[in-house]
Scaffold this motif. Structure first.
Motif, PDB file in Angstrom:
ATOM      1  N   ASN A 192       1.141  -5.365  -7.002  1.00  0.00           N
ATOM      2  CA  ASN A 192       1.534  -4.360  -8.366  1.00  0.00           C
ATOM      3  C   ASN A 192       0.950  -4.854  -9.290  1.00  0.00           C
ATOM      4  O   ASN A 192       2.466  -4.550 -10.719  1.00  0.00           O
ATOM      5  CB  ASN A 192       3.016  -3.859  -7.958  1.00  0.00           C
ATOM      6  CG  ASN A 192       3.434  -3.334  -6.885  1.00  0.00           C
ATOM      7  OD1 ASN A 192       2.756  -2.501  -6.523  1.00  0.00           O
ATOM      8  ND2 ASN A 192       4.870  -3.293  -6.742  1.00  0.00           N
ATOM      9  N   LYS A 224      -6.894   6.161  -6.150  1.00  0.00           N
ATOM     10  CA  LYS A 224      -5.566   5.261  -6.197  1.00  0.00           C
ATOM     11  C   LYS A 224      -5.364   4.219  -7.063  1.00  0.00           C
ATOM     12  O   LYS A 224      -4.464   4.608  -7.265  1.00  0.00           O
ATOM     13  CB  LYS A 224      -5.468   4.125  -4.308  1.00  0.00           C
ATOM     14  CG  LYS A 224      -5.476   5.490  -3.289  1.00  0.00           C
ATOM     15  CD  LYS A 224      -5.231   4.900  -1.946  1.00  0.00           C
ATOM     16  CE  LYS A 224      -4.131   3.844  -2.069  1.00  0.00           C
ATOM     17  NZ  LYS A 224      -4.182   2.821  -0.743  1.00  0.00           N
ATOM     18  N   ASP A 245      -5.068  -6.764  -4.764  1.00  0.00           N
ATOM     19  CA  ASP A 245      -3.852  -5.552  -4.565  1.00  0.00           C
ATOM     20  C   ASP A 245      -4.168  -4.118  -4.803  1.00  0.00           C
ATOM     21  O   ASP A 245      -4.600  -3.675  -5.642  1.00  0.00           O
ATOM     22  CB  ASP A 245      -3.306  -6.120  -6.343  1.00  0.00           C
ATOM     23  CG  ASP A 245      -1.520  -5.420  -6.202  1.00  0.00           C
ATOM     24  OD1 ASP A 245      -1.601  -4.763  -5.092  1.00  0.00           O
ATOM     25  OD2 ASP A 245      -0.832  -5.029  -7.540  1.00  0.00           O
ATOM     26  N   GLU A 246      -3.546  -4.058  -3.637  1.00  0.00           N
ATOM     27  CA  GLU A 246      -4.315  -2.751  -3.037  1.00  0.00           C
ATOM     28  C   GLU A 246      -3.223  -1.450  -3.827  1.00  0.00           C
ATOM     29  O   GLU A 246      -3.351  -0.561  -3.932  1.00  0.00           O
ATOM     30  CB  GLU A 246      -4.083  -2.168  -1.525  1.00  0.00           C
ATOM     31  CG  GLU A 246      -2.546  -2.604  -0.714  1.00  0.00           C
ATOM     32  CD  GLU A 246      -2.250  -2.733   0.536  1.00  0.00           C
ATOM     33  OE1 GLU A 246      -1.857  -1.967   1.203  1.00  0.00           O
ATOM     34  OE2 GLU A 246      -3.483  -3.185   1.135  1.00  0.00           O
ATOM     35  N   ASN A 247      -2.084  -1.775  -4.515  1.00  0.00           N
ATOM     36  CA  ASN A 247      -1.331  -1.351  -5.479  1.00  0.00           C
ATOM     37  C   ASN A 247      -1.663  -1.454  -7.090  1.00  0.00           C
ATOM     38  O   ASN A 247      -0.618  -0.917  -7.634  1.00  0.00           O
ATOM     39  CB  ASN A 247       0.407  -1.664  -4.973  1.00  0.00           C
ATOM     40  CG  ASN A 247       1.021  -1.730  -3.635  1.00  0.00           C
ATOM     41  OD1 ASN A 247      -0.139  -0.325  -2.688  1.00  0.00           O
ATOM     42  ND2 ASN A 247       1.666  -2.631  -3.151  1.00  0.00           N
ATOM     43  N   CYS A 248      -2.689  -2.391  -7.310  1.00  0.00           N
ATOM     44  CA  CYS A 248      -3.164  -2.672  -8.628  1.00  0.00           C
ATOM     45  C   CYS A 248      -3.176  -0.342  -9.358  1.00  0.00           C
ATOM     46  O   CYS A 248      -3.578  -0.013  -8.341  1.00  0.00           O
ATOM     47  CB  CYS A 248      -4.320  -2.958  -8.788  1.00  0.00           C
ATOM     48  SG  CYS A 248      -4.745  -3.516 -10.606  1.00  0.00           S
ATOM     49  N   LYS A 249      -1.791  -0.175 -10.214  1.00  0.00           N
ATOM     50  CA  LYS A 249      -2.821   0.667 -11.395  1.00  0.00           C
ATOM     51  C   LYS A 249      -3.515   0.452 -12.348  1.00  0.00           C
ATOM     52  O   LYS A 249      -3.083  -0.278 -13.474  1.00  0.00           O
ATOM     53  CB  LYS A 249      -1.633   1.172 -11.240  1.00  0.00           C
ATOM     54  CG  LYS A 249      -1.351   1.995 -12.344  1.00  0.00           C
ATOM     55  CD  LYS A 249      -0.347   2.657 -12.759  1.00  0.00           C
ATOM     56  CE  LYS A 249       0.345   3.824 -11.503  1.00  0.00           C
ATOM     57  NZ  LYS A 249       1.778   4.522 -11.835  1.00  0.00           N
TER      58      LYS A 249
END
Length: 132
Positions: free
Chosen positions: A3, A87, A53-57
Motif C-alpha cells: 500500500n 489504477k 505493489d499492485e496497490n501503489c498509488k
C-alpha cells in the motif's frame, strides 16, 4: 512496500516544493515525496515507473503554469500515462490564486483530471487526497 503512497509534485517554484515536502515529512510520514521542477522529467519518471505493489498509488500534483512544459499543454501526455497506469495514478492540478479561475475550470474537461487545488495546499487537503 505494501500500500505504498507516492506524492509526485511537478512545480517550478522551489518554495512550493519545499513547503509540500515539509508537510509530508512532518505530517504524512507514510507517504514518499518526489518532486520535479520540469514536466518533462516527471513524464519520463512516470513512463518508466514500475512497482511490485499492485496497490501503489501515485498522487500527481501538477502546477498548471510550468514555464517549459506548460501544465495545460502537457495534459495530453499525462493523460496518456494515466490511461496506461490508471489504477496507480491520480492527477490534481495546482493553481495559484492569482490565475484566472475560469480558465482553470476549463481544464476539468480533461477526463483524467481529478481536481484543481488552489495553492498553497494544506495538510488537510493532502490527507484527504491520500485517503481517496
Amino acid at each position: 512496500m505494501a500500500n505504498s503512497r507516492i506524492i509526485l509534485l511537478i512545480d517550478d517554484d522551489s518554495i512550493e516544493r519545499f513547503s509540500i515536502k515539509k508537510i509530508i515529512t512532518e505530517y504524512l510520514e507514510h507517504a514518499r515525496f518526489i518532486s520535479f521542477s520540469s514536466g518533462n522529467d516527471a513524464i519520463d519518471y512516470l513512463t518508466n515507473f514500475q512497482s511490485t505493489d499492485e496497490n501503489c498509488k501515485i498522487l500527481i500534483l501538477l502546477n498548471v503554469n510550468l514555464p517549459y512544459l506548460m501544465g495545460e499543454k502537457s495534459l495530453p501526455q499525462f493523460e496518456k500515462i494515466l490511461i496506461e497506469k490508471q489504477k496507480l495514478l491520480q492527477l490534481h492540478l495546482l493553481n495559484s490564486p492569482t490565475e484566472e479561475t475560469k480558465a482553470s475550470q476549463a481544464l476539468l474537461k480533461h477526463n483524467k483530471v481529478d481536481s484543481i487545488i488552489q495553492k498553497p495546499i494544506t495538510v488537510e487537503e493532502l490527507k484527504v487526497l491520500l485517503c481517496n
